[in-house]
Design a protein around this motif. Sequence first.
Motif, PDB file in Angstrom:
ATOM      1  N   CYS A  99       0.844  -1.197   0.000  1.00  0.00           N
ATOM      2  CA  CYS A  99       0.000   0.000   0.000  1.00  0.00           C
ATOM      3  C   CYS A  99       0.875   1.241   0.000  1.00  0.00           C
ATOM      4  CB  CYS A  99      -1.000   0.014   1.156  1.00  0.00           C
ATOM      5  SG  CYS A  99      -0.305   0.225   2.799  1.00  0.00           S
ATOM      6  N   GLY A 113      -4.845   7.404   1.593  1.00  0.00           N
ATOM      7  CA  GLY A 113      -4.584   6.076   1.050  1.00  0.00           C
ATOM      8  C   GLY A 113      -4.652   6.100  -0.464  1.00  0.00           C
ATOM      9  N   ASP A 172      -3.423   3.742  -2.533  1.00  0.00           N
ATOM     10  CA  ASP A 172      -3.732   2.429  -3.100  1.00  0.00           C
ATOM     11  C   ASP A 172      -3.455   1.325  -2.084  1.00  0.00           C
ATOM     12  OD1 ASP A 172      -0.977   1.227  -3.502  1.00  0.00           O
ATOM     13  OD2 ASP A 172      -2.018   0.128  -5.071  1.00  0.00           O
ATOM     14  N   VAL A 173      -4.151   0.229  -2.257  1.00  0.00           N
ATOM     15  CA  VAL A 173      -3.872  -1.017  -1.527  1.00  0.00           C
ATOM     16  C   VAL A 173      -4.004  -2.141  -2.542  1.00  0.00           C
ATOM     17  CG1 VAL A 173      -4.626  -2.625   0.252  1.00  0.00           C
ATOM     18  CG2 VAL A 173      -4.768  -0.190   0.683  1.00  0.00           C
ATOM     19  N   TYR A 225      -4.054  -2.083   6.382  1.00  0.00           N
ATOM     20  CA  TYR A 225      -4.876  -1.009   6.955  1.00  0.00           C
ATOM     21  C   TYR A 225      -4.464  -0.728   8.389  1.00  0.00           C
ATOM     22  CZ  TYR A 225      -8.397  -0.210   3.298  1.00  0.00           C
ATOM     23  OH  TYR A 225      -9.047   0.178   2.158  1.00  0.00           O
TER      24      TYR A 225
END
Length: 203
Positions: free
Chosen positions: A56, A93, A95-96, A112
Amino acid sequence: MSEDDLPKIVELQKLAFPYMAAEGVYWKSEQLKAHLKVFPQGQFVAEYHGKIVGSCSSLIIKLKSDYEPHTWKDACGDSFFKNHDPKGDSLYGADVSSHPDYRRLGIATKLYDARKTLAMNLNLRRIIAGARLFNYCEHAKEFTPLEYVAKVKKHEIKEPVLSFQIRNGFKFIKILPNYMKDPRSLNNATFIEWKNPNFVEKS
């Protein structure tokens, strides 16, 4: 994340996001290298038996207003995180990704959790993101994006991304139209937010 990981993350991206990879939308090595340069502690990988199975990317920003409509590019500046602001109040955030062959192992949850720990350690007010509506393309003729989200929240439609985020303590705020080029979401995203319970207002 380290520079040695970057080629493996590029390959992971192509596997994790095949629809977007077909459009050329995935991290390139030079972009990931820039992320490490501007904000190394915000970039994570997940390993399983020595294999990178998740990653991430994050940056710190401050929106003009708490729930300002924005695109992915507005938030991140560009793919090189030129909008990173160490004095900002929100961890964004960007991207993951998780390997399709290693899902249901809790990889995304651990990523997360790493973000949440980082936000608390840096005393950031919240984590925010624009998140994909992965199955919206299958329901777009029936529902607007907002109607679709309402169905997902009532468990009437299966939506892997938003449902996962809600389970992980994020709140749906609103729809972000034209967020990024994404054939699954028809370019829509959800503005999601997690508030840091330990945040201390700076004097």
